[in-house]
Design a protein around this motif. Structure first.
Motif, short mmCIF file in Angstrom:
data_model
loop_
_atom_site.label_atom_id
_atom_site.label_comp_id
_atom_site.label_asym_id
_atom_site.label_seq_id
_atom_site.Cartn_x
_atom_site.Cartn_y
_atom_site.Cartn_z
N LEU A 1 0.81 -1.21 0.00
CA LEU A 1 0.00 0.00 0.00
C LEU A 1 0.85 1.27 0.00
O LEU A 1 0.56 2.19 -0.78
CB LEU A 1 -0.96 -0.01 1.19
N PRO A 2 1.89 1.40 0.84
CA PRO A 2 2.71 2.63 0.77
C PRO A 2 3.37 2.83 -0.59
O PRO A 2 3.49 3.97 -1.07
CB PRO A 2 3.75 2.41 1.88
N ILE A 3 3.79 1.73 -1.23
CA ILE A 3 4.41 1.84 -2.55
C ILE A 3 3.39 2.36 -3.57
O ILE A 3 3.69 3.25 -4.37
CB ILE A 3 4.97 0.47 -2.99
N LEU A 4 2.19 1.80 -3.54
CA LEU A 4 1.14 2.24 -4.46
C LEU A 4 0.79 3.70 -4.21
O LEU A 4 0.65 4.49 -5.15
CB LEU A 4 -0.09 1.36 -4.30
N SER A 5 0.64 4.05 -2.95
CA SER A 5 0.27 5.43 -2.62
C SER A 5 1.34 6.41 -3.09
O SER A 5 1.03 7.47 -3.65
CB SER A 5 0.07 5.55 -1.10
N LYS A 6 2.60 6.07 -2.87
CA LYS A 6 3.68 6.97 -3.29
C LYS A 6 3.72 7.11 -4.80
O LYS A 6 3.89 8.22 -5.33
CB LYS A 6 5.03 6.43 -2.79
N TYR A 7 3.52 6.01 -5.52
CA TYR A 7 3.54 6.07 -6.99
C TYR A 7 2.42 6.96 -7.51
O TYR A 7 2.63 7.80 -8.39
CB TYR A 7 3.41 4.67 -7.57
N VAL A 8 1.22 6.77 -6.96
CA VAL A 8 0.07 7.55 -7.43
C VAL A 8 0.28 9.03 -7.17
O VAL A 8 0.03 9.89 -8.03
CB VAL A 8 -1.22 7.03 -6.76
N ASN A 9 0.72 9.37 -5.95
CA ASN A 9 0.92 10.77 -5.61
C ASN A 9 2.04 11.40 -6.42
O ASN A 9 1.91 12.53 -6.93
CB ASN A 9 1.22 10.91 -4.11
N ASP A 10 3.15 10.67 -6.57
CA ASP A 10 4.28 11.22 -7.34
C ASP A 10 3.89 11.44 -8.79
O ASP A 10 4.28 12.45 -9.40
CB ASP A 10 5.48 10.27 -7.26
N ARG A 11 3.13 10.52 -9.37
CA ARG A 11 2.74 10.67 -10.78
C ARG A 11 1.82 11.88 -10.95
O ARG A 11 1.98 12.65 -11.91
CB ARG A 11 2.03 9.39 -11.25
N VAL B 1 -4.49 20.23 -23.40
CA VAL B 1 -3.07 20.61 -23.45
C VAL B 1 -2.25 19.38 -23.78
O VAL B 1 -2.38 18.34 -23.13
CB VAL B 1 -2.62 21.20 -22.10
N ARG B 2 -1.39 19.52 -24.78
CA ARG B 2 -0.50 18.43 -25.17
C ARG B 2 0.92 18.98 -25.33
O ARG B 2 1.09 20.15 -25.68
CB ARG B 2 -0.95 17.78 -26.48
N ALA B 3 1.89 18.13 -25.05
CA ALA B 3 3.29 18.56 -25.14
C ALA B 3 4.15 17.41 -25.63
O ALA B 3 3.83 16.23 -25.39
CB ALA B 3 3.79 19.05 -23.78
N VAL B 4 5.24 17.77 -26.32
CA VAL B 4 6.17 16.79 -26.86
C VAL B 4 7.50 16.91 -26.11
O VAL B 4 8.04 18.01 -25.95
CB VAL B 4 6.39 17.00 -28.36
N SER C 1 -3.21 17.43 -20.06
CA SER C 1 -4.43 17.71 -19.29
C SER C 1 -5.23 16.44 -19.05
O SER C 1 -5.78 16.24 -17.96
CB SER C 1 -5.29 18.75 -20.02
N ARG C 2 -5.33 15.57 -20.04
CA ARG C 2 -6.08 14.32 -19.85
C ARG C 2 -5.39 13.41 -18.83
O ARG C 2 -6.04 12.90 -17.91
CB ARG C 2 -6.18 13.58 -21.19
N ASP C 3 -4.08 13.23 -18.97
CA ASP C 3 -3.37 12.33 -18.06
C ASP C 3 -3.37 12.87 -16.63
O ASP C 3 -3.44 12.10 -15.67
CB ASP C 3 -1.93 12.12 -18.54
N GLU C 4 -3.30 14.20 -16.49
CA GLU C 4 -3.33 14.78 -15.15
C GLU C 4 -4.68 14.54 -14.50
O GLU C 4 -4.77 14.26 -13.29
CB GLU C 4 -3.03 16.27 -15.23
N GLY C 5 -5.75 14.62 -15.29
CA GLY C 5 -7.08 14.34 -14.76
C GLY C 5 -7.22 12.91 -14.31
O GLY C 5 -7.78 12.61 -13.25
N TYR C 6 -6.74 11.97 -15.14
CA TYR C 6 -6.79 10.56 -14.77
C TYR C 6 -5.96 10.30 -13.52
O TYR C 6 -6.37 9.56 -12.63
CB TYR C 6 -6.27 9.70 -15.91
N ALA C 7 -4.78 10.91 -13.44
CA ALA C 7 -3.91 10.67 -12.28
C ALA C 7 -4.56 11.20 -11.01
O ALA C 7 -4.45 10.59 -9.94
CB ALA C 7 -2.55 11.33 -12.51
N PHE C 8 -5.23 12.34 -11.12
CA PHE C 8 -5.90 12.90 -9.94
C PHE C 8 -7.02 11.97 -9.46
O PHE C 8 -7.18 11.74 -8.28
CB PHE C 8 -6.47 14.27 -10.26
#
Length: 474
Positions: free
Chosen positions: A401-411, A453-456, A467-474
Motif C-alpha cells: 500500500l505505501p508503494i502504491l500510494s507513493k507512486y500515485v501521488n508522485d505521478r 493541453v499536449r506537449a512533446v 491535461s487528460r493524463d493529469e485528470g486521470y492521475a488525480f
C-alpha cells in the motif's frame, strides 16, 4: 412462463443487462402523414428527382449541372433492384444491412464519393428512409444542413439554435444536431413526433451496433436536455438521458423476472416470500438472497427437472443440484457453498412456520427440507477458512500500500507540474519542467473554450496528453 405484474417499473435490456427505467425505449408510431416538405417522389422518375436535388442543394446555376450527375448515378444503382417505389428498391439493395452505398463503385473513388453524397441528399429529401444501420454505414459531412434545408421545421431550427449555444466544442455541438437529424430520418418523422422513448431507442440502438463512435456515452446525450428545456418532453421525463438509463433499486418482481422462470406459480411464491423477507433486510442483502433462491436454486432445479412443480424434491433431483453447486461454471470448486444451502434451508423452514399461522396462503408449499444437518456439518470450519483467506489477502497486500500510494501521488504531482508549466506558454513555444525541455503543440480542437493541453518531449519525441493524463492521475 414469466409473469409481469401490472404497475411494476418496466425494464429493458442492453448486452445482457436489464436496466430499470421510467421510460421504455421504443420507436415512434408511424405518422399519419409522412413529412414531405418538397413533395412525394416515391415513384418519380430519376431525371425529375435529379433536377429537384440540383435546384435545392446547388447554390448556383453552374453547380446544378454537376449536382445532377451524382443523383443520377445513385438512382441508377437503385433502379437495378426490384420494387415499384424508390423505398422498395432501397430495401431490396441490402444497404440497410450495413453495406455502404459507395461500395457499389468498387475501386472508383470519385464515383464512390458521388454515390455517398447523393445517398445523403436522398435521405434528406425523404426519398428513401434508411434503417439506422443503413444510415450510419455511410459518412456525411454536411447532413444536418441538408436535412434542415429540406425540412424547414421551426421547431428543429429552435433546437439547433439552442445546440449552437452549448458551452462546449464545435464538434460536440455538431454531433448534437446530427443525432436529432439522424433520428428524424430513420424514424421518418418531424421533430414534433420525437418522443423520449424514441430518442432513447435511437441511443440504445446506436450503442448496440457501436455506431456512436464513442462507446463510453450514448448518442443523443446532449440533445436530451435541450429537448427537455424546450418543453418538448413531458415534465415527468428525466431531465437527462443518463437519468433515463441509470440503474436504481429494482422491485422484487423485476429481480425475480430477470431470471425468466418457467413455472409461474413458483415465480409468484418466490416473489411473495422475498417481499416478506425484505422488511428485515437491506437492499444489498435482499438482492443477494434473490440471486441465491432464484438463480442459484430454482433456476437450476428447472434445468435438472423441467417438470418440477413444487418444492417437494426427489432425492435424485436434489443430489444433482448439490453436485452442480459444488463446482463453478469455470470448473473451479465453489468455496462458499454454505450461502446457497442456508438460504434454501431458510426458505423451507420459513414456509413451514408461516403455514401454521396462515395455512390458506402457505400450506400448499410446505415440503420436507432436503438439506440435512449433515450437509452443514462443517459450516463453522468452512466459515473460518473463508475468513482466513480474506485475512491472508489483506496481509499479502498491505505492505504494497505505501508503494502504491507513493507512486500515485508522485505521478499526479509530476503531471500537475508539467501542466502548470505548459499553461504558461503559447502553442509552438518550448518550456522546461523538472529539467526536461518540452514543446507545447496544437490539438485538433482548439476551438473549445478549454482546449486540451499536449506537449512533446524534445529529447525523446514522446507526445503527452498532459491535461487528460493529469485528470486521470488525480
Amino acid at each position: 412462463m414469466v409473469h409481469a405484474p401490472e404497475g411494476q417499473v418496466r425494464a429493458w435490456r442492453v448486452d445482457g443487462i436489464y436496466t430499470p427505467t421510467a421510460i421504455l425505449p421504443a420507436p415512434p408510431p408511424p405518422p399519419s402523414r409522412p413529412p414531405r416538405s418538397l413533395g412525394d417522389f416515391s415513384t418519380a422518375s430519376a431525371e425529375d428527382i435529379a433536377n429537384i436535388a440540383a435546384d435545392h442543394f446547388s447554390q448556383s446555376e453552374a453547380l446544378k449541372w454537376k449536382q445532377r450527375g451524382p443523383m443520377r448515378a445513385f438512382l441508377g444503382h437503385l433502379a437495378a433492384f426490384p420494387g415499384d417505389t424508390w423505398q422498395e428498391r432501397w430495401e431490396a439493395s441490402g444497404h440497410d444491412e450495413g453495406r455502404p452505398v459507395g461500395d457499389a463503385a468498387g475501386d472508383n473513388r470519385p464515383l464512390r464519393m458521388k454515390l455517398n453524397c447523393a445517398a445523403g441528399q436522398a435521405f434528406a429529401l425523404r426519398l428513401v428512409r434508411p434503417a439506422l444501420l443503413g444510415f450510419r454505414s455511410n459518412r456525411f459531412s454536411h447532413y444536418s444542413p441538408w436535412f434542415r434545408g429540406v425540412a424547414q421545421d421551426p421547431l428543429l431550427e429552435e433546437f439547433c439554435r439552442r445546440a449552437d449555444q452549448l458551452p462546449m466544442s464545435q464538434a460536440r455541438r455538431t454531433r448534437t444536431k446530427f443525432d436529432v437529424c439522424c433520428a428524424l430520418t430513420v424514424f421518418g418523422i418531424d421533430l414534433k413526433d420525437l418522443t423520449p422513448e424514441a430518442l432513447l431507442h435511437y441511443a440504445v440502438e446506436s450503442r448496440k451496433h457501436e455506431l456512436a463512435g464513442d462507446t463510453t456515452s450514448f448518442a443523443g446525450t446532449l440533445a436530451w436536455p435541450i429537448l427537455h428545456e424546450m418543453g418538448h418532453f413531458p415534465a415527468s421525463a428525466p431531465r437527462s438521458l443518463r437519468g433515463a438509463v441509470t440503474r436504481g433499486q429494482v422491485s422484487v418482481e423485476e429481480a425475480v423476472d430477470r431470471h425468466q422462470l418457467h413455472n409461474g406459480e413458483m415465480r409468484d411464491l418466490l416473489v411473495e416470500y422475498i417481499r416478506r423477507r425484505s422488511a428485515n433486510l437491506d437492499y444489498s442483502t435482499l438482492r443477494g438472497l434473490t440471486n441465491l433462491l432464484v438463480r442459484t436454486f430454482w433456476k437450476q432445479i428447472e434445468k435438472i427437472n423441467p417438470d418440477q412443480k413444487d418444492l417437494k424434491l426427489t432425492e435424485e433431483t436434489f443430489t444433482q443440484w448439490k453436485e452442480w453447486l459444488m463446482v463453478l461454471p469455470d470448473g473451479k470448486p465453489r468455496l462458499d457453498v454454505d450461502g446457497p444451502l442456508m438460504a434454501v434451508r431458510a426458505l423451507y423452514l420459513d414456509l413451514q412456520s408461516w403455514a401454521a399461522a396462515e395455512p390458506e396462503r402457505w400450506a400448499k408449499w410446505v415440503a420436507p427440507c432436503p438439506i440435512r444437518d449433515a450437509d452443514l456439518r462443517w459450516f463453522q470450519v468452512r466459515r473460518r477458512r473463508l475468513q482466513e483467506r480474506m485475512a491472508n489477502r489483506t496481509r499479502d497486500r498491505q505492505p504494497l500500500l505505501p508503494i502504491l500510494s507513493k507512486y500515485v501521488n508522485d505521478r499526479w504531482h509530476r503531471l500537475r507540474t508539467l501542466l502548470d508549466a505548459a499553461l504558461t506558454v503559447e502553442i509552438g513555444e518550448e518550456f522546461a519542467a523538472e529539467g526536461v525541455t518540452w514543446l507545447r503543440v496544437s490539438t485538433k480542437d482548439q476551438r473549445h473554450n478549454r482546449p486540451p493541453v499536449r506537449a512533446v518531449n524534445r529529447a525523446t519525441g514522446e507526445l503527452v496528453h498532459v491535461s487528460r493524463d493529469e485528470g486521470y492521475a488525480f
